[in-house]
Design an enzyme around this catalytic site. Structure first.
Site, short mmCIF file in Angstrom:
data_model
loop_
_atom_site.label_atom_id
_atom_site.label_comp_id
_atom_site.label_asym_id
_atom_site.label_seq_id
_atom_site.Cartn_x
_atom_site.Cartn_y
_atom_site.Cartn_z
N LYS A 13 0.83 -1.22 0.00
CA LYS A 13 0.00 0.00 0.00
C LYS A 13 0.87 1.27 0.00
O LYS A 13 0.68 2.15 -0.81
CB LYS A 13 -0.94 0.03 1.23
CG LYS A 13 -1.87 -1.17 1.32
CD LYS A 13 -2.81 -1.07 2.50
CE LYS A 13 -2.12 -1.10 3.86
NZ LYS A 13 -1.38 -2.35 4.16
N ARG A 88 -9.97 1.17 8.57
CA ARG A 88 -9.54 -0.18 8.90
C ARG A 88 -10.61 -0.95 9.64
O ARG A 88 -10.39 -2.12 9.96
CB ARG A 88 -8.32 -0.08 9.80
CG ARG A 88 -7.06 -0.52 9.14
CD ARG A 88 -5.97 -0.22 10.12
NE ARG A 88 -4.86 -1.07 9.96
CZ ARG A 88 -3.74 -0.72 9.32
NH1 ARG A 88 -3.63 0.44 8.76
NH2 ARG A 88 -2.75 -1.56 9.26
N ARG A 127 11.75 -6.14 4.62
CA ARG A 127 11.55 -4.68 4.60
C ARG A 127 12.46 -4.00 5.63
O ARG A 127 12.57 -4.44 6.77
CB ARG A 127 10.10 -4.35 4.93
CG ARG A 127 9.90 -2.85 5.13
CD ARG A 127 8.46 -2.43 5.11
NE ARG A 127 7.70 -2.92 6.25
CZ ARG A 127 6.40 -2.74 6.39
NH1 ARG A 127 5.70 -2.12 5.46
NH2 ARG A 127 5.78 -3.19 7.45
N ARG A 160 11.07 -2.60 11.24
CA ARG A 160 9.99 -2.08 12.07
C ARG A 160 9.72 -3.06 13.20
O ARG A 160 9.75 -4.27 13.01
CB ARG A 160 8.72 -1.92 11.21
CG ARG A 160 8.43 -0.48 10.87
CD ARG A 160 7.38 -0.31 9.82
NE ARG A 160 6.08 -0.88 10.15
CZ ARG A 160 4.99 -0.71 9.39
NH1 ARG A 160 5.07 -0.03 8.27
NH2 ARG A 160 3.84 -1.24 9.74
N ARG A 171 -1.04 -9.16 13.22
CA ARG A 171 -1.56 -8.12 12.31
C ARG A 171 -2.43 -8.75 11.23
O ARG A 171 -3.45 -8.19 10.84
CB ARG A 171 -0.40 -7.33 11.68
CG ARG A 171 0.23 -6.36 12.65
CD ARG A 171 1.62 -5.93 12.21
NE ARG A 171 1.64 -5.16 10.99
CZ ARG A 171 2.71 -5.03 10.21
NH1 ARG A 171 3.85 -5.62 10.53
NH2 ARG A 171 2.65 -4.31 9.13
#
Ligand code: AP5
Length: 218
Positions: A13, A88, A127, A160, A171
């Site tokens: 996203k 969300r 990431r 992260r 998540r």
């Protein structure tokens, strides 16, 4: 033009939103980025949000809706915006409806980026983000020019907190339970465009672009 990018964690996203924002000249509004920035600054909001984020849970709806109300009232959002990671929950979507209708506007297109769980896990494990400016990299698909350092500001690249394997699992669970129902919510209004988010950055962007262009043509 008013757009929403929906999709599970790691769907791409944020990455795609950067490009849409540049090409279509609308600001990207990422609730995740706003909350992380607040946490970096050590503000009251940031410290409260960090507790939820580090566990992979959602920050309460009233906090998020307050942030959005303020953000879409800024001058740069007067002619449109792109939401990344908002809404969300159904309650957030209903809150957004109220805000938009009080301004006499509506959403044009909601893009749902559909990505396999296998790809999500692989992308998130690779990431890295800049500890200074938040820019996103990927060890395989978007590597920095200098190892461990941000191309934009030279800041140190870190993983992260919520990209740890067990937090990613939480998540994904939260996404399936609370966010996935939004697809039905927007499908009923005929503004949902499901896009295959698997494939290269270019391939995915091409598919998104087609849907945006189709959704906003008269
Ligand atoms: P948020 O920051 O919104 O995280 P998220 O939705 O989990 O999404 P991510 O940022 O992890 O992934 P992304 O889809 O943007 O993927 P990216 O482009 O980086 O939210 C974090 C937390 O904040 C939440 O858990 C919650 O606590 C809180 N929060 C935020 N908004 C909230 C709200 N509205 N309500 C309540 N709480 C809220 O891509 C991932 C990686 O893959 C990158 O390395 C990228 O380079 C790579 N990549 C991208 N596309 C491709 C591709 N096509 N091929 C190969 N690699 C790719």
């Amino acid at each position: 033009m008013r757009l929403v990018l929906l999709g599970p964690p790691g769907a791409g996203k944020g990455t795609q939103a950067e490009r849409i924002s540049r090409e279509f000249g609308i600001p990207k509004i990422s609730t995740g980025d706003i909350l992380r920035e607040a946490a970096r600054n050590g503000s009251e909001l940031g410290l409260k949000a960090k507790g939820y984020m580090d566990k992979g849970d959602l920050v309460p709806d009233d906090v998020i809706l307050g942030l959005i109300e303020e953000r879409i009232s800024s001058d740069d959002a007067a002619n449109g915006f792109l939401f990344d990671g908002f809404p969300r929950t159904i309650a957030q979507a209903e809150g957004l409806d109220r805000m938009l209708s009080s301004r006499g506007v509506t959403l044009d297109v909601v893009i749902s980026l559909d990505v396999t769980e296998e790809n999500v896990i692989e992308r998130l494990s690779r990431r890295y983000v800049c500890s200074e400016c938040g820019r996103v990299f990927n060890l395989v698909t978007k590597a920095p020019a200098r190892k461990g350092l941000c191309d934009a500001c030279g800041g140190k690249l870190i993983q992260r907190e919520d990209d740890r394997r067990e937090t990613v699992a939480e998540r994904l669970r939260v996404y399936n339970e609370q966010t996935d129902p939004l697809r039905g919510f927007y499908r009923q209004r005929s503004i949902l465009a499901a896009v295959d988010g698997n494939g290269t950055l270019e391939e995915v962007y091409g598919r998104i672009r087609r849907e945006i262009t189709r959704g906003i043509s008269p």
